[in-house]
Write an enzyme that holds these catalytic residues in place. Structure first.
Site, PDB file in Angstrom:
ATOM      1  N   HIS A 242      31.415  42.235  48.671  1.00 53.33           N
ATOM      2  CA  HIS A 242      30.022  41.563  48.336  1.00 53.33           C
ATOM      3  C   HIS A 242      29.176  41.286  48.951  1.00 53.33           C
ATOM      4  O   HIS A 242      29.256  39.690  48.839  1.00 53.33           O
ATOM      5  CB  HIS A 242      31.524  40.238  47.631  1.00 53.33           C
ATOM      6  CG  HIS A 242      32.606  40.372  46.831  1.00 53.33           C
ATOM      7  ND1 HIS A 242      33.065  41.443  46.538  1.00 53.33           N
ATOM      8  CD2 HIS A 242      32.490  39.464  45.666  1.00 53.33           C
ATOM      9  CE1 HIS A 242      34.365  41.363  45.279  1.00 53.33           C
ATOM     10  NE2 HIS A 242      33.562  40.247  44.722  1.00 53.33           N
TER      11      HIS A 242
ATOM     12  N   ASP B 146      37.227  38.911  45.383  1.00 54.19           N
ATOM     13  CA  ASP B 146      38.205  38.422  43.808  1.00 54.19           C
ATOM     14  C   ASP B 146      39.442  38.367  43.337  1.00 54.19           C
ATOM     15  O   ASP B 146      39.641  37.515  43.394  1.00 54.19           O
ATOM     16  CB  ASP B 146      38.074  40.252  43.860  1.00 54.19           C
ATOM     17  CG  ASP B 146      37.275  40.467  43.118  1.00 54.19           C
ATOM     18  OD1 ASP B 146      35.863  39.822  42.568  1.00 54.19           O
ATOM     19  OD2 ASP B 146      36.437  42.277  42.425  1.00 54.19           O
TER      20      ASP B 146
ATOM     21  N   HIS C  57      38.616  40.561  38.858  1.00 49.47           N
ATOM     22  CA  HIS C  57      38.187  41.666  39.210  1.00 49.47           C
ATOM     23  C   HIS C  57      37.350  42.428  38.038  1.00 49.47           C
ATOM     24  O   HIS C  57      38.845  43.128  36.942  1.00 49.47           O
ATOM     25  CB  HIS C  57      38.793  42.793  40.179  1.00 49.47           C
ATOM     26  CG  HIS C  57      38.464  43.616  40.019  1.00 49.47           C
ATOM     27  ND1 HIS C  57      37.020  44.409  40.891  1.00 49.47           N
ATOM     28  CD2 HIS C  57      38.549  45.412  40.249  1.00 49.47           C
ATOM     29  CE1 HIS C  57      36.602  45.465  41.119  1.00 49.47           C
ATOM     30  NE2 HIS C  57      37.456  46.554  40.936  1.00 49.47           N
TER      31      HIS C  57
ATOM     32  N   HIS D 234      27.786  39.501  40.209  1.00 45.20           N
ATOM     33  CA  HIS D 234      28.590  40.314  40.904  1.00 45.20           C
ATOM     34  C   HIS D 234      28.245  39.674  43.017  1.00 45.20           C
ATOM     35  O   HIS D 234      26.806  40.015  42.575  1.00 45.20           O
ATOM     36  CB  HIS D 234      28.902  42.183  41.219  1.00 45.20           C
ATOM     37  CG  HIS D 234      29.961  42.366  42.630  1.00 45.20           C
ATOM     38  ND1 HIS D 234      30.944  42.305  42.231  1.00 45.20           N
ATOM     39  CD2 HIS D 234      29.323  42.718  44.130  1.00 45.20           C
ATOM     40  CE1 HIS D 234      31.174  42.326  44.196  1.00 45.20           C
ATOM     41  NE2 HIS D 234      30.306  43.084  44.350  1.00 45.20           N
TER      42      HIS D 234
END
Lengths: 255, 255, 255, 255, 255, 255
Positions: F34, F43, F118, F172
């Site tokens: 990440h 997630d 996710h 994201h």
């Protein structure tokens, strides 16, 4: 020379073997209810026609179409409770695409396009591509797309000129598919049988079991009124010209 | 009304749904080298054409063809080392046929024919049929056959009149397939490119790995000289008329 | 030194390890009804005996027999509805043979024979061989056969002297299997219980579900009358001598 | 009537069909190195012999033995790096036992014993039993055991009288297996080749990859000196008499 | 710096990437009934805590815990008929552990510990380790253990001082697990709800289907009376110190 | 009573068994890079926190989180080439979710929520739900969603007030995930390490193999600047309040 020249199933093996340096295109569709006015082969037929146009543009080869696909979902195809929707399990789709790609790579092809005509196929097709890529050490470049994602915003705008665009998920048996079928195979479109009662409201979740009523009983998700062969031509040409650019970039192909 | 009426992919779902009490036919072929003069889609094309003729005779419905099949073997297809032969793994064929049959049974069809055009498919197709039959408690009657086994001895004799019959295993890209293609799609047959050097001697065993030389390098197993559209017509009609009798006996269908 | 010397299960590992350059033979049979006069282990027992004879002729090693096989079919074994027929799924047979072959190749053996005693096993055994061959890059030569295919026409003629040959598919619990058992294990054959009412007519198709009546209720497909140990000996020796030639050609073995 | 009467592979199907209310026993072993003095079939042979003794005691039926088993581990069998150890994958063992049990239950048997002769098999055999039990709604009672767990402490004490008991995990090719083989098949035991250098120290963990040296190079884990047919008899009888009690309790069988 | 530093899920990827030469630890537990006084997460929580202590001792990294495990068995967990026991199929456990290990090896880690907190997991975890090891040519060293096997006899003696040790199989929700939870998460232990009626007698066999009554209706197999945080601390420290030695030997790690 | 009350892993089985008529929530996340400022557990952590908030609102129960998920893709997670991204195969995700759902339905729960954190998990989770629904005859109602789809347009507008919304695919390690982590676990967010160089341009296709450069080398797809705990709170509350309505409609639950 006609477009059929690009079809693998119409070539002898020496003709095919002479084309390993050219792109090869695998169309995948589904067999799925398409409301009252379209036949059940729409996803497969469109994937095949677009693939043939792309092959003509690229001097590529079209493999036989995978006519069955992953399960039709209420929010993007509406099929699970309608007769004639043939839903393959996820594992089956993965294995099928995996084996076909493995074999074509073993034959020496390194420029592969998977052309998808059925929204729900995508994650399972990509899983197959990922597995094959790992197993073969990435020796082939595999591009996966469909006929909607490559469309540029101005093409989408022209296609929907004078109409509302309900979002791609609801474009099932609606403007784009009907127009593409009017463009490619008008004899299979029954505009007189078209039904539209309400736009399906896309939900923020899925719920199982699917129930009668999740999809209108005629089978459509959005209105197809206003579809035309001309709009279909715009989509087909818009998709193919973008795919040619994508292939040029990814494969280094040109004509 | 044309023969295309019997194709599921050209029907809307309500048209299809109205036919659950009629037979439904699933053609399965392969994509496989067929020597120098025939295209790679032969097995799938023949299975599809025979299925359409049978559907016309039975008022049945033809599902979209499975265009890829089980692995081509040296003694019955000769394909593993030729580009363009696409070999599915056994498990993939089993799962694919399983899922398609499961879905058509879930749609309420109880009279099912699987029409096979590729010798090597048979055991894996039958495994799928057995699994589906167990899972569904046998509620559908499923007949599996092909275009060669139903031929009566006198039809075979007429087909090979003036020729030698090398046995079915070697009938790959030879008299029967060439004749059927001349009957159904003559534009795809290149009689001028036909090559024949020697008859392959069937072996009493299989040996792996397959090696170059196990099959003549042009791809044929037996001689196709003498093939004709007329012989093809005899096969097609001979098969369909027997299949109609088989369906009458097993399904109680008549026309 | 007795024939048991050739059995892997009776060797210590150093004895076995000393034989990696010799052929190794894997017998596979089934557990399946064999009418009223033969025991259910016939396919496995015959495969094992033939394998031991072949090992003696080749100075090879016989692996432990796979005693369960693929599903017995009405037209070639008649077993699915009879108690005692143990039908493995296709995937199970593939995985089982795959793992055994993988391990023996990992041990360094490169000359492998799979000797099959149950007709229905063949396609699944060959699928396993194909998968192992791909995974190991073909470093072992694997020959698959059975006791019927290698018989020369004149041996078949002698075996059936004075009798009708109904075709191999119906040779289930009939002349050849009964004779082989009279040759190898006469104490397990009950000639006095033999039943024969009618020859099963081979069909040009398969139909599922299998139904009582598809096979005569006693379990036989053809007549075993006239079986003898002598005919059994002819088959056994005819098969082994051909297999020795095949191994000589494929493995370069000699004695 | 000899003990062979209890073997399914020696029965005709009507003989077998008459015994559905009796227990049926499935032996499972392995093919695995057993040091210098024992043959590789030890696990399968012992499982089969014990099963036959149990069948005689219970008027039960012994199914053909599964001669290959799950992977041999350094701490309980020592086989992975020795030629001749044939290691099935876990999934293969699960599917194989699953299919055999499913079929025997479909034949109407409800009293089933799985007799295991190879320590490492157990979890995979039990997984198969669990899956079959779920699928069949628990209509058969399935008992799984082996020849060591049922032994009572006083039997174990007698068996090891004058010897050290190294723990069951190391009892590979040691006192118990050697004694059982001396009891059942002395001609396959080579006491003169017995090697013992050091006791393997059981570890508190497993480590992969397995390395040469994890197990002594001759293949043994503990000392077999002192093995005798008499000790073997004690084990066999001790196991069978306990299994008879277990079956009486679980199946309500008696003789 | 706190112990949480060792948790992969709390690291950024560059922090993690900097540690490929350090050991990485994968905890695996289960979600399973643990009698009246312990919560269902016991196996996962203990595996995770021990892993964190071990990571602190080794400067290792703890991966996210696998909180579901293989099926709970009557003789070692008692769970199948109690609500809240979540039993994964064997194949699922194998695939899950396989994929996680494959990925961590692909990331360059070569020193891997799998720390198991649920007895029944072990064979399936080891199968996964074996498969990954074969596929990757053994480039990582993988140690699998748990919190009970590494304990030295004198630690076990101290832990059970003044108590009876019922054997590890029955140590479900008993002294060791209760003490470990009192050590690590006392707020989740309800000593006041503890029930003990009888010690379960370990059986020499398994029997399916599992029946109510195979395990006492409260869910315990042995008595937890006398559990204490101090005994828990002894176990935790005893396990970790042995694991540090094991890692030093297998990985060459030191601190 | 604290929020931990709703966690299954902290309940005893009788506490859990008393709640079968309440909703049960299964969080699923991933372990995935990440970017520079967020940890790899994002997630899974967010899915778990949202699930706990939802459980509190519904008096539901939160099952242990599935911390590993389907493969991270360049266009929606960017992970495949970054250390620490653990990619499960599609089949593994399907089987894992399948088994967990099967077991919870077998325990009598009929109101199930799968809360996904996710993006890439979704099709494989839904495949599992479909399979379980077929196998159990639809006796449980299963709702699958995530924390982004249920957000109403005005919540999204408030969340991005003063910022650009790049589309969900690029969210994201950007505004929403960073804000949610600042809301739930600020100690794990390193705003000082945040890197942003360019917005990734979403492509109209996927291409394999994935190559270095497909994603910026720091790991982010869009800019996280402007993230705040307050925006995170808006998302969390916006999601939970919609999910409560969805559950009310689908389960008939209320508080």
């Amino acid at each position: 020379m006609t477009t059929t020249t690009y079809r693998m199933d119409q070539m002898t093996w020496p003709e095919f073997a002479a084309r390993t340096d050219r792109p090869v295109i695998l169309p995948i569709g589904s067999t799925e209810q398409h409301s009252q006015h379209l036949p059940m082969g729409v996803d497969a037929r469109i994937a095949e026609h677009i693939s043939e146009d792309l092959a003509a543009a690229l001097d590529g080869t079209v493999m036989p179409t995978l006519c069955y696909g992953y399960k039709s979902k209420p929010l993007s195809g509406g099929g699970p409770l309608f007769p004639g929707t043939i839903d393959l399990n996820g594992v089956t789709v993965i294995n099928l695409v995996h084996d076909v790609l493995s074999e074509i790579i073993a034959d020496g092809f390194t420029k592969i396009v998977v052309m998808n005509g059925h929204f729900e196929n995508e994650p399972f097709v990509i899983e197959a591509i990922d597995l094959v890529t790992r197993e073969t050490g990435g020796k082939a470049t595999i591009v996966e797309s469909n006929w909607w994602d490559p469309l540029t915003p101005d093409v989408v705008e022209k296609v929907f000129e004078g109409l509302d665009f309900p979002g791609w998920a609801l474009e099932h048996a609606a403007i784009t598919e009907t127009s593409l079928m009017l463009h490619y195979e008008p004899q299979l479109v029954h505009m007189d049988r078209m039904v539209y009662k309400q736009k399906v409201e896309p939900k923020a979740y899925v719920r199982y079991p699917v129930r009668k009523g999740d999809v209108p009983d005629y089978g459509g998700l959005a209105d197809a009124t206003g579809s035309s062969a001309e709009r279909g031509r715009l989509i087909a040409e818009g998709c193919v010209s973008e795919m040619v650019k994508i292939c040029a970039e990814e494969f280094g192909t040109e004509r």
